[in-house]
Scaffold this motif. Sequence first.
Motif, PDB file in Angstrom:
ATOM      1  N   UNK A 150      -4.349  33.687  21.888  1.00  0.00           N
ATOM      2  CA  UNK A 150      -4.982  33.313  23.321  1.00  0.00           C
ATOM      3  C   UNK A 150      -4.274  34.268  24.343  1.00  0.00           C
ATOM      4  N   UNK A 151      -5.049  35.165  25.098  1.00  0.00           N
ATOM      5  CA  UNK A 151      -4.466  35.822  25.905  1.00  0.00           C
ATOM      6  C   UNK A 151      -3.363  35.358  26.916  1.00  0.00           C
ATOM      7  N   UNK A 152      -2.439  36.008  27.450  1.00  0.00           N
ATOM      8  CA  UNK A 152      -1.459  35.531  28.313  1.00  0.00           C
ATOM      9  C   UNK A 152       0.013  35.103  27.171  1.00  0.00           C
ATOM     10  N   UNK A 181     -11.443  41.007  20.772  1.00  0.00           N
ATOM     11  CA  UNK A 181     -11.318  42.078  21.134  1.00  0.00           C
ATOM     12  C   UNK A 181     -10.380  42.552  22.671  1.00  0.00           C
ATOM     13  N   UNK A 182      -9.490  43.447  22.559  1.00  0.00           N
ATOM     14  CA  UNK A 182      -8.721  43.332  24.054  1.00  0.00           C
ATOM     15  C   UNK A 182      -9.612  44.200  25.043  1.00  0.00           C
ATOM     16  N   UNK A 187      -3.806  44.399  27.817  1.00  0.00           N
ATOM     17  CA  UNK A 187      -4.186  43.419  26.681  1.00  0.00           C
ATOM     18  C   UNK A 187      -3.544  43.742  25.204  1.00  0.00           C
ATOM     19  N   UNK A 188      -4.063  45.281  24.986  1.00  0.00           N
ATOM     20  CA  UNK A 188      -3.772  45.996  23.747  1.00  0.00           C
ATOM     21  C   UNK A 188      -2.491  46.001  23.712  1.00  0.00           C
ATOM     22  N   UNK A 189      -1.691  46.636  24.682  1.00  0.00           N
ATOM     23  CA  UNK A 189      -0.315  46.464  24.548  1.00  0.00           C
ATOM     24  C   UNK A 189       0.534  45.115  24.279  1.00  0.00           C
ATOM     25  N   UNK A 210     -11.982  39.089  16.186  1.00  0.00           N
ATOM     26  CA  UNK A 210     -13.089  38.076  16.152  1.00  0.00           C
ATOM     27  C   UNK A 210     -14.272  38.702  16.805  1.00  0.00           C
ATOM     28  N   UNK A 211     -15.410  38.407  16.298  1.00  0.00           N
ATOM     29  CA  UNK A 211     -16.718  38.630  16.776  1.00  0.00           C
ATOM     30  C   UNK A 211     -17.358  37.847  17.334  1.00  0.00           C
ATOM     31  N   UNK A 212     -17.533  36.684  17.034  1.00  0.00           N
ATOM     32  CA  UNK A 212     -18.373  35.457  17.728  1.00  0.00           C
ATOM     33  C   UNK A 212     -16.877  34.612  18.473  1.00  0.00           C
TER      34      UNK A 212
END
Length: 263
Positions: A150-152, A181-182, A187-189, A210-212
């Motif tokens: 999860x981002x964050x 996907x970033x 977010x990539x970093x 993840x695609x879906x």
Amino acid sequence: MKQKILIGTAANSSLDAFYQRIECFLNPLNEYFLTFLCIDDQFENELIEASSSARTASVPINALKKLEFEIKVEEWSTPYNVNVEVFQPQITKSSLSGLSSVADLFVLDSTIFNGNLAWAELASFVGKVSCPVLILPENTTVNRLIMVHEPGHHSTQIVKDFLKIFNPALAELPLSVLFNFPEDEKQTENEKFFVDYLKMAFPNIGMQLMVEEPINEFFNELNSDVERALILTGTTLGEEILACPKTITDCRAKSSPLFIYKQ
């Protein structure tokens, strides 16, 4: 390290059998203070509030059953020489939130919630808990770990709690991490930093974009291997898993150990 563990089980459950299921997940080097809660057939009586006009009233506790449960826990704990108590007051939304706010983990026996209606009650119960939750099925043998990033900072906290609470041997199992996907370079970093952090504790990591939707990708990953997994999630995905409309028999996530980090 000293940790407070809440244990939710049934009045007629085998405490020996359930504790053996719990013990294989906990870090043997930690000192645990255990608080047992009897939540089976009293579940509705203790947590569901009956509305009446402009006020609500709680249904009384079955005092005799709670006394029998307290005696059962006391007898069970004697040969184990562990720090044990039974939560005696009535379980309400407020008391559950307050008690779990000072706990490191709440372990729930999922076998006492049978059928779709009861599983919905389990989901409702988990929603009232403030600390991380470990939901254990009857079969707790695991051969791999699955986590949806999860981002964050949530995913970092999931891992930190896992490393703090769980048996270090579990970190040796293969870990599958699903990433979105970033959206940008930041977010990539951050995801790179997260992977570097994982590599310090988990020697066998597999990563997948993840695609879906995360819930669909999660089920795809879970069902792609016959090996039973310990699932590590944040609150949002955890609630989606618990809300799965399939029966316990048909949904592998409902028959797998599930760790939900509560932020």
